[in-house]
Design a protein around this motif. Structure first.
Motif, PDB file in Angstrom:
ATOM      1  N   SER A 149      35.778 -48.136   0.085  1.00  0.00           N
ATOM      2  CA  SER A 149      35.168 -47.757  -1.191  1.00  0.00           C
ATOM      3  C   SER A 149      35.930 -46.595  -1.813  1.00  0.00           C
ATOM      4  N   THR A 150      36.206 -46.686  -3.097  1.00  0.00           N
ATOM      5  CA  THR A 150      36.859 -45.590  -3.808  1.00  0.00           C
ATOM      6  C   THR A 150      35.844 -44.556  -4.289  1.00  0.00           C
ATOM      7  N   GLN A 151      34.558 -44.846  -4.094  1.00  0.00           N
ATOM      8  CA  GLN A 151      33.487 -43.920  -4.427  1.00  0.00           C
ATOM      9  C   GLN A 151      32.863 -43.396  -3.130  1.00  0.00           C
ATOM     10  N   PRO A 152      32.242 -42.213  -3.167  1.00  0.00           N
ATOM     11  CA  PRO A 152      31.583 -41.729  -1.948  1.00  0.00           C
ATOM     12  C   PRO A 152      30.591 -42.757  -1.406  1.00  0.00           C
ATOM     13  N   LYS A 153      30.685 -43.049  -0.135  1.00  0.00           N
ATOM     14  CA  LYS A 153      29.857 -44.071   0.493  1.00  0.00           C
ATOM     15  C   LYS A 153      29.708 -43.729   1.968  1.00  0.00           C
ATOM     16  N   ASP A 154      28.524 -43.994   2.532  1.00  0.00           N
ATOM     17  CA  ASP A 154      28.343 -43.740   3.957  1.00  0.00           C
ATOM     18  C   ASP A 154      29.417 -44.470   4.756  1.00  0.00           C
ATOM     19  N   ILE A 155      29.939 -43.780   5.782  1.00  0.00           N
ATOM     20  CA  ILE A 155      31.004 -44.330   6.623  1.00  0.00           C
ATOM     21  C   ILE A 155      30.549 -44.304   8.070  1.00  0.00           C
ATOM     22  N   ARG A 156      30.858 -45.349   8.782  1.00  0.00           N
ATOM     23  CA  ARG A 156      30.637 -45.381  10.228  1.00  0.00           C
ATOM     24  C   ARG A 156      31.852 -46.020  10.888  1.00  0.00           C
ATOM     25  N   PHE A 157      32.452 -45.324  11.849  1.00  0.00           N
ATOM     26  CA  PHE A 157      33.518 -45.948  12.625  1.00  0.00           C
ATOM     27  C   PHE A 157      33.399 -45.563  14.080  1.00  0.00           C
ATOM     28  N   VAL A 158      34.041 -46.338  14.946  1.00  0.00           N
ATOM     29  CA  VAL A 158      33.999 -46.107  16.383  1.00  0.00           C
ATOM     30  C   VAL A 158      35.425 -45.955  16.898  1.00  0.00           C
ATOM     31  N   TRP A 159      35.543 -45.360  18.066  1.00  0.00           N
ATOM     32  CA  TRP A 159      36.864 -45.265  18.699  1.00  0.00           C
ATOM     33  C   TRP A 159      36.712 -45.270  20.214  1.00  0.00           C
ATOM     34  N   SER A 160      37.771 -45.677  20.905  1.00  0.00           N
ATOM     35  CA  SER A 160      37.853 -45.646  22.361  1.00  0.00           C
ATOM     36  C   SER A 160      39.223 -46.184  22.754  1.00  0.00           C
TER      37      SER A 160
END
Length: 534
Positions: A149-160
């Motif tokens: 999204s080019t607009q502010p938007k909730d973000i969720r990501f994971v890593w491992s």
């Protein structure tokens, strides 16, 4: 802190369909066959009434998302054209059709397409079809990703990181379920922190755990020996995708992929020779030759496009809208020898001079609220390298730190530059894996040997399907202190015994708060830390 999530979520039935599509096309006995080369004893496959129809052998995957699209990856069992269709709905009404590359044995049947021209901030359904030379088409396999999204938007990501390590293969009694748990969180993307394969780790049918119980693994020819040829390395990636949880994850979560050491051989560095190291099973001792094979297989089997990296190889920035920039490091390709970890030079140590400057410049120029640096080796956890330690003198070191909590030494010099020259840059967070446990580490100049930096956090997570081990000591040069650790007391703890982890980061569009959750394999949060933006 709870916050609203207005992202367009992925329907559960879409996740299941993607899983089933992947599961139906990968019989274990044929999973490792090369493009155009049937596995021994197998005749060409037949789908429906059309003989010799090309097949997608290992599901689909997406990676490195952008505002207008993402990379889409697939693999064919015979020479065929890769066709990608995208749609705003899973019914694929009025799809956009993209004709991709010809998939051939030269790339082990793998290929990717950079999908562009899509609307930002949207859920995109895609499906891949193969078209053979005679016009016969494969059954389609579907996936889904979110455009940035080019607009502010909730973000969720994971890593491992760390998959199928230390001989612990795909569990016969449940597979690698942690990938399903991550997929169920419906993250926008996944940062794979390295060790996507263990090319140096054969998988036996059974292996005794440190509690006395037996662990039973799915086996395959590519995993009964260490990888020394290009096809060996390719086979390691193919083996992991036998797992239905992994394929479902790949089809529904875009990936941002790094590499570390086990994509080649444990603790490797450029120019190394395995001569005299007592590495079991190796006839090839030229690590550069092994690394060339390993890198080729990595770029073939992952949803990555090296030409898009800063050096045409790996390190790159993933802009994720106004709230987030992800800086993806390569701490392997430019690494100096492990026995020289104390060397006083300004060549960047594990990063190289140019990548060091690239990171400094990138952090200073970033306009995103949060800057997340994905460093595939930890900054201050002391990780010795027993295989190359000299008989006399200090231990050889695999990571950045040496365990001497004074002024910066060796590879720490580059990080002292990075931390000092970016101390005015707000909201920088580091994430890593590698050490096979999960932890939250706080860095503060008041408790450090080197003080010219602003306090920051580094979060550690892993492994995904490998041995878990006890926490390592911290080097105090940058004032590192454990705030949380979840690790077994004993090394060699199998995936079936727990201590498998992934990390999750959310950023709230309104408060701009970044929250870190360190999770166990079921998805349960073990520790949470909320960071307010400066």
């Amino acid at each position: 802190m709870a916050h609203s999530d207005d992202r367009r979520t992925i329907p559960r039935r879409t996740l299941l369909r993607a899983s089933l599509a992947g599961g139906l096309i990968i019989p274990t006995s044929a999973a490792l066959q090369a493009c155009g080369t049937p596995a021994s004893g197998n005749s060409p496959t037949t789908t429906g009434l059309i003989s010799n129809r090309p097949r997608l052998t290992h599901g689909v995957a997406s990676g490195d998302p952008r505002a207008d699209g993402a990379l889409v990856w697939a693999r064919a069992d015979s020479p065929a054209r890769m066709i990608v269709e995208t749609s705003a709905t899973e019914s694929f009404s009025n799809p956009l059709r993209i004709e991709g590359p010809q998939l051939t044995p030269a790339s082990d049947g793998t290929g990717r397409v950079r999908v562009t021209g899509l609307e930002s901030g949207q859920t995109v359904h895609y499906r891949v079809t193969l078209e053979g030379p005679d016009g016969a088409k494969s059954e389609p396999v579907a996936g889904v990703f979110n455009t940035v999204s080019t607009q502010p938007k909730d973000i969720r990501f994971v890593w491992s990181g760390d998959v199928v390590g230390q001989g612990w293969g795909i569990n016969r009694q449940g597979g690698m379920a942690i990938f399903g748990a991550m997929a169920d969180r419906r993250p926008d993307f996944f940062v794979h922190s390295g060790d996507a394969i263990y090319a140096d780790g054969p998988v036996p049918e059974t292996q005794k755990q440190n509690d006395g119980n037996l662990y039973a693994s799915i086996t395959a020819p590519a995993k009964d020996h260490v990888a020394q040829t290009l096809d060996d390395f390719r086979g390691n990636y193919a083996y992991n995708l036998i797992d239905e949880h992994y394929r479902r994850f790949n089809a529904t979560v875009p990936q941002v992929v790094q590499w570390d050491d086990h994509e080649v051989v444990n603790n490797w560095f450029p120019g190394e020779s395995l001569a005299g190291q007592n590495r079991k099973g190796y006839g090839e001792i030229d690590v550069d030759k092994l690394a060339a094979y390993g890198y080729q297989a990595w770029r073939e089997w992952q949803p990555v496009e090296p030409s898009e990296a800063a050096d045409g190889r790996l390190h790159r920035k993933i802009p994720y809208g106004p709230l987030l920039d992800v800086f993806v490091l390569d701490m392997r390709s430019y690494k100096n020898p492990n026995p020289q970890a104390w060397a006083q030079s300004d060549d960047g140590g594990v990063l190289g001079r140019e990548q060091t400057q690239w990171l400094i410049d990138g952090l200073k120029q970033s306009t995103a609220v949060w800057k997340v640096v994905a460093n595939d080796l930890p900054i201050s956890i002391v990780v010795p390298d027993a295989s190359t330690s000299p008989v006399d003198g200090p231990k050889s070191m695999e990571a950045v730190a040496q365990g001497e909590s004074g002024r910066p030494l060796g590879r720490e010099i580059a990080f002292s530059r990075i931390l000092s020259e970016t101390k005015e840059v707000p909201n920088v967070v580091y994430i890593t894996a590698d050490v096979h446990y999960t932890a939250a580490i706080y860095y503060h100049p008041e408790q450090a040997g080197f003080t010219d930096f602003t306090p920051f956090w580094e979060f550690v997570s892993g492994p995904l399907n490998a041995s878990a081990g006890p926490e390592g000591p911290l080097d105090g040069t940058f004032g590192a202190r454990y705030e949380f650790v979840h690790a077994p007391k004993d090394g060699g703890t199998s995936p079936a015994q727990g201590f498998q982890h992934f990390g999750e980061i959310t950023i709230a569009k309104d408060s701009r708060t970044l929250t870190v959750n360190l999770c166990e394999s079921s998805g349960k949060s073990l520790y949470a830390k909320e960071l307010l933006p400066a």
